[in-house]
Design a protein around this motif. Structure first.
Motif, PDB file in Angstrom:
ATOM      1  N   PHE A 165      -7.409   0.113  -7.669  1.00  0.00           N
ATOM      2  CA  PHE A 165      -8.543   1.041  -7.748  1.00  0.00           C
ATOM      3  C   PHE A 165      -9.592   0.653  -6.714  1.00  0.00           C
ATOM      4  O   PHE A 165      -9.938  -0.525  -6.604  1.00  0.00           O
ATOM      5  N   GLU A 166     -10.082   1.655  -6.018  1.00  0.00           N
ATOM      6  CA  GLU A 166     -11.133   1.388  -5.023  1.00  0.00           C
ATOM      7  C   GLU A 166     -12.483   1.844  -5.550  1.00  0.00           C
ATOM      8  O   GLU A 166     -12.607   2.952  -6.077  1.00  0.00           O
ATOM      9  N   PHE A 167     -13.488   0.976  -5.418  1.00  0.00           N
ATOM     10  CA  PHE A 167     -14.855   1.291  -5.844  1.00  0.00           C
ATOM     11  C   PHE A 167     -15.801   1.131  -4.662  1.00  0.00           C
ATOM     12  O   PHE A 167     -15.456   0.469  -3.681  1.00  0.00           O
ATOM     13  N   VAL A 219     -13.385  -3.120  -2.893  1.00  0.00           N
ATOM     14  CA  VAL A 219     -14.791  -2.711  -2.787  1.00  0.00           C
ATOM     15  C   VAL A 219     -15.076  -2.321  -1.341  1.00  0.00           C
ATOM     16  O   VAL A 219     -14.860  -3.133  -0.428  1.00  0.00           O
ATOM     17  N   THR A 220     -15.544  -1.100  -1.145  1.00  0.00           N
ATOM     18  CA  THR A 220     -15.798  -0.621   0.214  1.00  0.00           C
ATOM     19  C   THR A 220     -17.060  -1.260   0.785  1.00  0.00           C
ATOM     20  O   THR A 220     -17.908  -1.789   0.067  1.00  0.00           O
ATOM     21  N   CYS A 221     -17.162  -1.151   2.103  1.00  0.00           N
ATOM     22  CA  CYS A 221     -18.371  -1.601   2.797  1.00  0.00           C
ATOM     23  C   CYS A 221     -18.931  -0.369   3.506  1.00  0.00           C
ATOM     24  O   CYS A 221     -18.215   0.286   4.275  1.00  0.00           O
ATOM     25  N   GLY A 222     -20.167   0.006   3.230  1.00  0.00           N
ATOM     26  CA  GLY A 222     -20.747   1.240   3.784  1.00  0.00           C
ATOM     27  C   GLY A 222     -20.718   1.255   5.306  1.00  0.00           C
ATOM     28  O   GLY A 222     -20.653   0.208   5.947  1.00  0.00           O
ATOM     29  N   ALA A 223     -20.774   2.482   5.882  1.00  0.00           N
ATOM     30  CA  ALA A 223     -20.688   2.646   7.332  1.00  0.00           C
ATOM     31  C   ALA A 223     -21.626   1.670   8.041  1.00  0.00           C
ATOM     32  O   ALA A 223     -22.783   1.511   7.657  1.00  0.00           O
ATOM     33  N   ALA A 224     -21.090   1.020   9.074  1.00  0.00           N
ATOM     34  CA  ALA A 224     -21.857   0.084   9.915  1.00  0.00           C
ATOM     35  C   ALA A 224     -22.514  -1.043   9.100  1.00  0.00           C
ATOM     36  O   ALA A 224     -23.627  -1.460   9.387  1.00  0.00           O
ATOM     37  N   SER A 230       0.167   6.883  19.857  1.00  0.00           N
ATOM     38  CA  SER A 230      -0.714   5.735  20.155  1.00  0.00           C
ATOM     39  C   SER A 230      -1.298   5.181  18.858  1.00  0.00           C
ATOM     40  O   SER A 230      -1.443   3.972  18.688  1.00  0.00           O
ATOM     41  N   ASP A 231      -1.601   6.059  17.898  1.00  0.00           N
ATOM     42  CA  ASP A 231      -2.155   5.601  16.617  1.00  0.00           C
ATOM     43  C   ASP A 231      -1.157   4.679  15.918  1.00  0.00           C
ATOM     44  O   ASP A 231      -1.538   3.649  15.358  1.00  0.00           O
ATOM     45  N   LEU A 232       0.131   5.035  15.985  1.00  0.00           N
ATOM     46  CA  LEU A 232       1.162   4.192  15.363  1.00  0.00           C
ATOM     47  C   LEU A 232       1.333   2.877  16.115  1.00  0.00           C
ATOM     48  O   LEU A 232       1.568   1.835  15.516  1.00  0.00           O
ATOM     49  N   GLU A 281       0.184  -2.915  16.082  1.00  0.00           N
ATOM     50  CA  GLU A 281      -0.611  -4.034  16.618  1.00  0.00           C
ATOM     51  C   GLU A 281      -1.364  -4.754  15.486  1.00  0.00           C
ATOM     52  O   GLU A 281      -1.464  -5.972  15.471  1.00  0.00           O
ATOM     53  N   LYS A 282      -1.873  -3.955  14.523  1.00  0.00           N
ATOM     54  CA  LYS A 282      -2.612  -4.559  13.407  1.00  0.00           C
ATOM     55  C   LYS A 282      -1.674  -5.423  12.563  1.00  0.00           C
ATOM     56  O   LYS A 282      -2.033  -6.509  12.124  1.00  0.00           O
ATOM     57  N   VAL A 283      -0.461  -4.925  12.342  1.00  0.00           N
ATOM     58  CA  VAL A 283       0.492  -5.682  11.526  1.00  0.00           C
ATOM     59  C   VAL A 283       0.944  -6.935  12.296  1.00  0.00           C
ATOM     60  O   VAL A 283       1.010  -8.032  11.735  1.00  0.00           O
TER      61      VAL A 283
HETATM   62  C1  LIG Z   1      -7.990   2.896   2.623  1.00  0.00           C
HETATM   63  C2  LIG Z   1      -9.188   3.009   3.542  1.00  0.00           C
HETATM   64  C3  LIG Z   1     -10.362   2.330   3.229  1.00  0.00           C
HETATM   65  C4  LIG Z   1     -11.485   2.412   4.058  1.00  0.00           C
HETATM   66  N1  LIG Z   1     -12.632   1.714   3.739  1.00  0.00           N
HETATM   67  C5  LIG Z   1     -13.696   1.756   4.555  1.00  0.00           C
HETATM   68  C6  LIG Z   1     -14.876   0.975   4.288  1.00  0.00           C
HETATM   69  O1  LIG Z   1     -14.950   0.266   3.294  1.00  0.00           O
HETATM   70  N2  LIG Z   1     -15.907   1.044   5.182  1.00  0.00           N
HETATM   71  C7  LIG Z   1     -15.853   1.817   6.319  1.00  0.00           C
HETATM   72  O2  LIG Z   1     -16.809   1.823   7.100  1.00  0.00           O
HETATM   73  N3  LIG Z   1     -14.757   2.579   6.597  1.00  0.00           N
HETATM   74  C8  LIG Z   1     -13.689   2.557   5.753  1.00  0.00           C
HETATM   75  N4  LIG Z   1     -12.558   3.287   6.054  1.00  0.00           N
HETATM   76  C9  LIG Z   1     -12.596   4.210   7.206  1.00  0.00           C
HETATM   77  C10 LIG Z   1     -12.270   3.534   8.550  1.00  0.00           C
HETATM   78  O3  LIG Z   1     -13.153   2.472   8.801  1.00  0.00           O
HETATM   79  C11 LIG Z   1     -12.400   4.603   9.635  1.00  0.00           C
HETATM   80  O4  LIG Z   1     -11.362   5.528   9.528  1.00  0.00           O
HETATM   81  C12 LIG Z   1     -12.555   4.089  11.060  1.00  0.00           C
HETATM   82  O5  LIG Z   1     -12.908   5.201  11.876  1.00  0.00           O
HETATM   83  C13 LIG Z   1     -11.300   3.458  11.647  1.00  0.00           C
HETATM   84  O6  LIG Z   1     -11.059   2.237  11.093  1.00  0.00           O
HETATM   85  P1  LIG Z   1      -9.640   1.499  11.348  1.00  0.00           P
HETATM   86  O7  LIG Z   1      -9.740   0.196  10.690  1.00  0.00           O
HETATM   87  O8  LIG Z   1      -8.535   2.393  10.990  1.00  0.00           O
HETATM   88  O9  LIG Z   1      -9.738   1.311  12.931  1.00  0.00           O
HETATM   89  P2  LIG Z   1      -8.683   0.997  14.082  1.00  0.00           P
HETATM   90  O10 LIG Z   1      -7.367   0.617  13.542  1.00  0.00           O
HETATM   91  O11 LIG Z   1      -9.365   0.081  15.008  1.00  0.00           O
HETATM   92  O12 LIG Z   1      -8.493   2.438  14.755  1.00  0.00           O
HETATM   93  C14 LIG Z   1      -9.616   3.236  15.125  1.00  0.00           C
HETATM   94  C15 LIG Z   1      -9.207   4.183  16.248  1.00  0.00           C
HETATM   95  O13 LIG Z   1      -9.029   3.449  17.456  1.00  0.00           O
HETATM   96  C16 LIG Z   1      -7.692   3.573  17.942  1.00  0.00           C
HETATM   97  N5  LIG Z   1      -7.322   2.227  18.398  1.00  0.00           N
HETATM   98  C17 LIG Z   1      -6.963   1.172  17.642  1.00  0.00           C
HETATM   99  N6  LIG Z   1      -6.753   0.096  18.426  1.00  0.00           N
HETATM  100  C18 LIG Z   1      -7.001   0.480  19.693  1.00  0.00           C
HETATM  101  C19 LIG Z   1      -6.962  -0.188  20.952  1.00  0.00           C
HETATM  102  N7  LIG Z   1      -6.613  -1.466  21.078  1.00  0.00           N
HETATM  103  N8  LIG Z   1      -7.290   0.535  22.062  1.00  0.00           N
HETATM  104  C20 LIG Z   1      -7.637   1.845  21.975  1.00  0.00           C
HETATM  105  N9  LIG Z   1      -7.688   2.531  20.797  1.00  0.00           N
HETATM  106  C21 LIG Z   1      -7.369   1.850  19.673  1.00  0.00           C
HETATM  107  C22 LIG Z   1      -6.856   4.088  16.768  1.00  0.00           C
HETATM  108  O14 LIG Z   1      -5.760   4.874  17.192  1.00  0.00           O
HETATM  109  C23 LIG Z   1      -7.892   4.925  16.013  1.00  0.00           C
HETATM  110  O15 LIG Z   1      -7.999   6.204  16.578  1.00  0.00           O
HETATM  111  C24 LIG Z   1     -11.423   3.224   5.240  1.00  0.00           C
HETATM  112  C25 LIG Z   1     -10.239   3.906   5.565  1.00  0.00           C
HETATM  113  C26 LIG Z   1      -9.128   3.798   4.728  1.00  0.00           C
HETATM  114  C27 LIG Z   1      -7.873   4.546   5.093  1.00  0.00           C
END
Ligand SMILES: Cc1cc2nc3c(=O)[nH]c(=O)nc-3n(C[C@H](O)[C@H](O)[C@H](O)COP(=O)(O)OP(=O)(O)OC[C@H]3O[C@@H](n4cnc5c(N)ncnc54)[C@H](O)[C@@H]3O)c2cc1C
Length: 297
Positions: A23-25, A54-59, A167-169, A174-176
């Motif tokens: 559960f996400e809060f 627990v989420t972290c608000g934008a920025a 590119s998103d994939l 890269e994250k994994v």
């Molecule tokens: C389950 C879930 C929980 C979330 N919780 C929060 C939260 O608590 N707080 C919050 O602020 N946001 C949260 N978010 C939203 C998320 O932070 C946003 O969607 C944000 O815009 C992208 O974060 P990311 O970690 O996916 O970024 P990244 O994986 O860094 O990707 C962001 C963008 O950059 C691109 N990218 C990635 N790496 C590179 C690279 N090396 N070069 C060029 N482009 C690249 C990707 O394709 C993508 O378009 C959540 C999202 C999900 C799905």
């Protein structure tokens, strides 16, 4: 400081291969929100989720509130707590200090994110002392600690800023490769989209479990808001079922029935669990959970 209790990490939990429910809060900003969260915790904690997040608000806008809530949940409950940490809103050293502090308090699960841009700066770019992408955050956490589980975000309908789905994939992989153990998706309403994403992720080399994010619809206006905010598409069947309905109880019933059927199908077809976006409300998630239990999950 008393020795913190350390609970099973997500990596260990996912290895057991029975479905993981979470559960996400979000951290409430006022007393009324605090009461809603407390009620939700009272209702949902007996369901014994694998973890709560627990989420972290934008920025980093809720940085202290997030930290306080993560720590109080960790002290209060037996299940794992996952702290969302974001590059945006923190310097590299500030983020490293936060992770070390969480670790000292027994937190072993992190969702490593780039984070949403600040509301007043949608074109945000990272400063010279900030991590630029979530992969940098994963690497930082992994370099600090080997005994933690790290989750990352995945986007079945592609992240809105991505140059392309491919590119998103690539960046998900890269994250994994940087050390993430599992992926939690953006909210999913269409199971075909989730499984197509999983298939594409596997083909591009992502081996980590991918937990679908589920949000039961409880109000008719939510659909437009989700679509606008998260750039996702809600299937026509669900949209048509709730469109124009005045009766909030009926909309909630439809949302619960849809989500329960959706979750059962996801689990039956091999999804490793369900991550519920609760919005700090318990009723709908509780009802979906009860329906899943009744179906044998
Ligand atoms: C389950 C879930 C929980 C979330 N919780 C929060 C939260 O608590 N707080 C919050 O602020 N946001 C949260 N978010 C939203 C998320 O932070 C946003 O969607 C944000 O815009 C992208 O974060 P990311 O970690 O996916 O970024 P990244 O994986 O860094 O990707 C962001 C963008 O950059 C691109 N990218 C990635 N790496 C590179 C690279 N090396 N070069 C060029 N482009 C690249 C990707 O394709 C993508 O378009 C959540 C999202 C999900 C799905």
């Amino acid at each position: 400081m008393a020795t913190p209790s350390v609970v099973e990490t997500m990596r260990e939990r996912l290895y057991r291969r029975d479905p993981v429910f979470s559960f996400e809060f979000f951290p409430p900003r006022d007393a009324k929100g605090g009461e809603a969260l407390n009620n939700a915790l009272v209702e949902l904690s007996p369901l014994n989720p694998a973890f709560v997040s627990v989420t972290c608000g934008a920025a980093g806008s809720t940085r202290d509130l997030t930290r306080d809530l993560v720590c109080s949940l960790q002290d209060r409950y037996r299940f794992g707590v996952m702290a969302h940490i974001t590059a945006n809103g923190y310097s590299r050293s500030g983020l490293a200090d936060l992770v070390k502090d969480y670790h000292a308090r027994g937190i072993r699960n992190f969702l490593a994110l780039r984070g949403d841009p600040p509301r007043d700066d949608p074109g945000w770019t990272p400063g010279p002392d900030q991590a630029g992408h979530a992969a940098d955050v994963v690497k930082m956490v992994r370099d600090l600690f080997s005994d933690v589980s790290i989750g990352v975000a995945g986007y079945p309908e592609t992240h809105p800023e991505a140059a392309s789905a491919e590119s998103d994939l690539r960046f998900l992989r890269e994250k994994v490769e940087a050390g993430a153990d599992f992926v939690v998706t953006q909210m999913v309403f269409d199971n075909a989209g989730y499984f197509a994403f999983e298939h594409r992720a596997r083909k591009s080399g992502v081996r980590a479990p991918i937990l679908p994010g589920i949000m039961p619809v409880t109000r008719s206006g939510q659909i437009e808001r989700f679509e606008g905010m998260c750039k996702i598409e809600v299937p026509k069947t669900l949209r048509a079922a709730v469109r124009g309905r005045e009766d909030p109880g009926r909309v909630r019933e439809i949302g619960i029935a849809y989500a329960a059927a959706q979750c059962a199908d996801l689990l039956r077809r091999g999804a490793p669990g369900i991550h519920f976006f609760t919005l700090n409300q318990s009723r709908a998630c509780h009802a979906v959970f009860a329906a899943l239990q009744a179906m044998g999950w």
